[in-house]
Design a protein around this motif. Structure first.
Motif, PDB file in Angstrom:
ATOM      1  N   HIS A  82       0.843  -1.195   0.000  1.00  0.00           N
ATOM      2  CA  HIS A  82       0.000   0.000   0.000  1.00  0.00           C
ATOM      3  C   HIS A  82       0.879   1.247   0.000  1.00  0.00           C
ATOM      4  N   LEU A  83       0.731   2.054  -1.050  1.00  0.00           N
ATOM      5  CA  LEU A  83       1.488   3.306  -1.180  1.00  0.00           C
ATOM      6  C   LEU A  83       0.478   4.451  -1.211  1.00  0.00           C
ATOM      7  N   GLY A  84      -0.143   4.674  -0.079  1.00  0.00           N
ATOM      8  CA  GLY A  84      -1.256   5.611  -0.001  1.00  0.00           C
ATOM      9  C   GLY A  84      -0.880   7.069  -0.154  1.00  0.00           C
ATOM     10  N   SER A  85       0.355   7.430   0.178  1.00  0.00           N
ATOM     11  CA  SER A  85       0.749   8.837   0.091  1.00  0.00           C
ATOM     12  C   SER A  85       1.166   9.242  -1.317  1.00  0.00           C
ATOM     13  N   GLY A  86       1.454   8.250  -2.163  1.00  0.00           N
ATOM     14  CA  GLY A  86       1.926   8.556  -3.505  1.00  0.00           C
ATOM     15  C   GLY A  86       3.425   8.753  -3.601  1.00  0.00           C
ATOM     16  N   THR A  87       4.134   8.624  -2.485  1.00  0.00           N
ATOM     17  CA  THR A  87       5.598   8.713  -2.486  1.00  0.00           C
ATOM     18  C   THR A  87       6.158   7.446  -1.863  1.00  0.00           C
ATOM     19  N   MET A  89       9.537   4.823  -0.996  1.00  0.00           N
ATOM     20  CA  MET A  89      10.959   4.801  -0.654  1.00  0.00           C
ATOM     21  C   MET A  89      11.487   3.399  -0.898  1.00  0.00           C
ATOM     22  N   ALA A  90      12.655   3.302  -1.522  1.00  0.00           N
ATOM     23  CA  ALA A  90      13.311   2.010  -1.720  1.00  0.00           C
ATOM     24  C   ALA A  90      14.681   2.068  -1.067  1.00  0.00           C
ATOM     25  N   GLY A  91      15.008   1.029  -0.309  1.00  0.00           N
ATOM     26  CA  GLY A  91      16.306   1.019   0.359  1.00  0.00           C
ATOM     27  C   GLY A  91      16.377  -0.041   1.428  1.00  0.00           C
ATOM     28  N   PHE A 110      10.521   7.797  -4.962  1.00  0.00           N
ATOM     29  CA  PHE A 110       9.920   7.942  -6.289  1.00  0.00           C
ATOM     30  C   PHE A 110       8.410   8.067  -6.112  1.00  0.00           C
ATOM     31  N   HIS A 111       7.778   8.668  -7.106  1.00  0.00           N
ATOM     32  CA  HIS A 111       6.357   8.980  -7.000  1.00  0.00           C
ATOM     33  C   HIS A 111       5.513   7.971  -7.778  1.00  0.00           C
TER      34      HIS A 111
END
Length: 251
Positions: A82-87, A89-91, A110-111
């Motif tokens: 779930h990417l609810g904010s639209g931003t 993070m990968a790491g 990334f967006h």
């Protein structure tokens, strides 16, 4: 539809993707708490079985098709994220909701469209070869015009020659000091070193650094990723979890 390339580092043998808009925790989330977060689709966790840096390529609403000669295996099951904010993070997962990030930065974000996503993970199983390296350099060369490439190669050769001359000249000066050789040799060496240093500086000011940066960026982009993630929008909630690049631990 978009692609993103991110170098993900980890010191806990675990990289992942998560919503950068999630509230920070009081401390780093690990162990059982990380597994519970993954199961809820808050973070997609990839157990790499080893610390280090991994080149990720992330396809958002875009299919992944390996290039000719490359072999990728799909690992694990399709999982929810779930990417609810639209931003996103990968790491390294050590930074998931960590109030004091250690290994990620703003460049690892990334967006995406705010949504649930179905995620599939593909692992590069291609054997490294000289042909692969040659193809990468050929691709990098296309980032420059023919005139720029010729100039880049010419300046690079001159720069390497300048460094070699400078090293030899400095060695001559040191030999003069250590072995008390002829003063003339020391003065000559110092003059040659100064001239070589000026030549190197002139080459750099002549545009070599800018051309080198463009070439290196294109070269890095040409190398295939170690891990590819496909993110496709879906209706949620969808169960999430872990993906193990090696055999999962015994339960």
């Amino acid at each position: 539809m978009a692609q993103h390339r991110i170098h993900a580092g980890t010191d806990i043998a675990c990289v992942g993707v998560w919503d950068a808009g999630l509230p920070l925790a009081k401390r780093a989330i690990e162990g059982t708490a990380l597994k519970e977060s993954a199961a809820r689709g808050e973070v997609l966790v990839i157990d790499t079985s080893a610390d280090g840096r991994y080149l990720l390529r992330i396809h958002v609403d875009e299919p992944f098709v390996p290039s000719p000669g490359q072999r990728f295996d799909t690992v694990g099951n399709e999982l929810g994220l779930h990417l609810g904010s639209g931003t996103a993070m990968a790491g390294g997962c050590e930074d998931f909701r960590n109030p004091r990030p250690q290994i990620t930065s703003a460049g690892d974000r990334f967006h995406v469209e705010p949504s649930w996503y179905r995620v599939r993970v593909h692992l590069n199983q291609t054997e490294g070869s000289d042909e692969e390296e040659q193809r990468a350099h050929e691709e990098a060369a296309r980032a420059l015009t023919s005139e720029e490439l010729a100039r880049y190669l010419r300046l690079g050769k001159a720069l390497r020659t300048g460094w070699l001359v400078a090293v030899v000249a400095v060695a001559a000066v040191l030999a003069t000091v250590v072995f008390q050789a002829a003063l003339t040799l020391g003065v000559l060496g110092a003059l040659v070193a100064a001239a070589a240093g000026w030549s190197i500086l002139r080459l750099k000011r002549g545009g070599y650094d800018a051309l080198h940066l463009r070439y290196q960026r294109a070269l890095m982009a040409a190398y295939p990723p170690e891990i590819v993630l496909e993110l496709n929008r879906a209706t949620g909630p969808i169960p999430g979890g872990f993906v193990y690049l090696d055999d999962p631990p015994a339960s």
